[in-house]
Structures are given as C-alpha cells and as structure tokens.
Scaffold this motif. Sequence first.
Motif, PDB file in Angstrom:
ATOM      1  N   PHE A 130      27.815 105.343 -25.994  1.00 19.05           N
ATOM      2  CA  PHE A 130      27.047 104.236 -25.406  1.00 19.05           C
ATOM      3  C   PHE A 130      27.811 102.930 -25.506  1.00 19.05           C
ATOM      4  O   PHE A 130      28.498 102.685 -26.485  1.00 19.05           O
ATOM      5  N   GLN A 131      27.663 102.085 -24.494  1.00 19.00           N
ATOM      6  CA  GLN A 131      28.021 100.667 -24.581  1.00 19.00           C
ATOM      7  C   GLN A 131      26.688  99.943 -24.571  1.00 19.00           C
ATOM      8  O   GLN A 131      25.992  99.952 -23.557  1.00 19.00           O
ATOM      9  N   LYS A 132      26.312  99.347 -25.702  1.00 17.44           N
ATOM     10  CA  LYS A 132      24.956  98.800 -25.874  1.00 17.44           C
ATOM     11  C   LYS A 132      23.920  99.864 -25.490  1.00 17.44           C
ATOM     12  O   LYS A 132      23.885 100.928 -26.074  1.00 17.44           O
ATOM     13  N   GLU A 133      23.111  99.596 -24.457  1.00 17.55           N
ATOM     14  CA  GLU A 133      22.063 100.572 -24.112  1.00 17.55           C
ATOM     15  C   GLU A 133      22.504 101.575 -23.047  1.00 17.55           C
ATOM     16  O   GLU A 133      21.809 102.550 -22.782  1.00 17.55           O
ATOM     17  N   SER A 134      23.639 101.319 -22.403  1.00 16.16           N
ATOM     18  CA  SER A 134      23.988 102.217 -21.289  1.00 16.16           C
ATOM     19  C   SER A 134      24.894 103.359 -21.747  1.00 16.16           C
ATOM     20  O   SER A 134      25.888 103.150 -22.450  1.00 16.16           O
ATOM     21  N   SER A 157      35.892 103.403 -24.410  1.00 16.01           N
ATOM     22  CA  SER A 157      34.610 103.506 -25.141  1.00 16.01           C
ATOM     23  C   SER A 157      34.618 104.729 -26.055  1.00 16.01           C
ATOM     24  O   SER A 157      34.109 104.689 -27.183  1.00 16.01           O
ATOM     25  N   THR A 172      34.355 104.585 -30.170  1.00 22.56           N
ATOM     26  CA  THR A 172      33.358 105.340 -30.945  1.00 22.56           C
ATOM     27  C   THR A 172      34.042 106.057 -32.106  1.00 22.56           C
ATOM     28  O   THR A 172      33.493 106.136 -33.214  1.00 22.56           O
ATOM     29  N   ASP A 199      34.004 101.239 -33.678  1.00 23.08           N
ATOM     30  CA  ASP A 199      33.776  99.937 -33.057  1.00 23.08           C
ATOM     31  C   ASP A 199      32.468  99.988 -32.267  1.00 23.08           C
ATOM     32  O   ASP A 199      31.789  98.991 -32.104  1.00 23.08           O
ATOM     33  N   LEU A 200      32.147 101.194 -31.770  1.00 20.54           N
ATOM     34  CA  LEU A 200      30.844 101.460 -31.157  1.00 20.54           C
ATOM     35  C   LEU A 200      30.136 102.487 -32.031  1.00 20.54           C
ATOM     36  O   LEU A 200      30.766 103.460 -32.464  1.00 20.54           O
ATOM     37  N   LYS A 204      25.316 107.103 -31.627  1.00 22.62           N
ATOM     38  CA  LYS A 204      23.849 107.130 -31.633  1.00 22.62           C
ATOM     39  C   LYS A 204      23.300 108.527 -31.378  1.00 22.62           C
ATOM     40  O   LYS A 204      22.173 108.827 -31.757  1.00 22.62           O
TER      41      LYS A 204
END
Length: 227
Positions: free
Chosen positions: A14-18, A46, A50, A54-55, A58
């Motif tokens: 995910f990038q934020k919610e997307s 991305s 992960t 850095d991300l 989830k």
Amino acid sequence: MVEPVLSLKSVAVFQKESMILNGISLDIRPGEFVYLIGKTGSGKSSFMKTLYADLPLKEGNGRIVGFNLKTLREEDIPFLRRKLGIVFQDFKLLPDRNVHENLKFVLKATGWKEADKMKERIDTVLDKVGMKTKGFKFPHELSGGEQQRIAIARALLNDPELILADEPTGNLDPQTSVEVMKVLQEINKAGRTILMATHDYALLLKYPSKTLKCDGSKVFEVVQKVG
C-alpha cells in the motif's frame, strides 16, 4: 532446508490507503541474484520500500533477514536496516564530506565506536568495489559510476544478509551500468544475496538471472527465454 532471506505470503503493498500490489507470495534464498522488473509506476519502488520498512506491511505475512514485517515495531527498524544493504538510484551521498567520512557516518550511526575498526572496515568495502584510493575525494569529484560504487560500498559496511538495489544503474550510461553490474555480480559470487529493481533489459540479457516482474498489481516470476 535453508531459511529464505525473504519470504512473502499473500502480501499486499500500500501507498497510504491505495493498494499498489497484491497477492504477492515469493521466497528469495541465500546467495540468489534476483531482478525485479516492471514499467515505471508498476510498483517496484513501493515493493522495495515495504521490504526495508519505509512503508508498513498491512496485509499478508512477510519475513526478511529474520524480521517479521507484519509485527515490526518502529524501534526495530534500524536493526532491520542494519542487516540490509540498500543501494538507491541517486547515490544519496552526503555532499559536504569526503568518501571516507560518508562511510564513517554510517558506521557511527549504526553503533560502531572504535576508530581503527571503522577505518579497517571502510578500507575493506572500498577495496571490494575497486575504490580504495578514492577515500579522500568528495562526491562532486567522482563520476556517476564511481559514486554508485561508493553507494554499494556503503551498503556492504554492516555485512548485510540481503542487498536491495533500487534502480542502481538508472542514472548511469550503458558502459558505466555494465561496470556497476560487474561489481554487483562479484559481490553476489562472494555469497551475497541481491534483489535488484531495474528497467534496464540490456543488463538482464547480459547477466541473466531469476527475474520477478511487477505487472497489473501482481509480482510473479518470469522465465527468461534463452537465445
């Protein structure tokens, strides 16, 4: 059976919610050299972010160099990154200090204390990338290829179990890309595991290896055609 250095099961990125990528399941074993390919915007960076936390992870389960990405606490991230070597496209060298001081900065930040041991380690990694005589130079005095060699040396400082190289030849001309690639190949032959994101298909043809592809929000292994 040797434990994989990286193991992902049903992971979504995910990038934020997307959601960028989903349904990723893969293993990378010690000593492998693996490419990650895909168009710009397909999620390669991305995915890499992960892996070095850095991300946040989830969804799904992931283990990397002995750390569980799903349950990783903020305070454990520096310890995870100490076991990873990260090479970026844009080198990320500190412009206000020479090569030796750039590398010393990383060692100090990761808990090294003794000056003679730091010097010895810096000399060792610079030698590995063919830059032993350049320790006194500042980044602006080096070519792009030389700066990337220093960035690779920096990634080797803490003897990482896995090197994540995100488009390491992206800012280099074809000849220099091959030189940097040779350095990565030698490091891999010496037993390092490397995951390299790239869109340089010429390198894949020249140095074929296991290849993962980001496409249509998935990551999957592709079989390279020979000849």
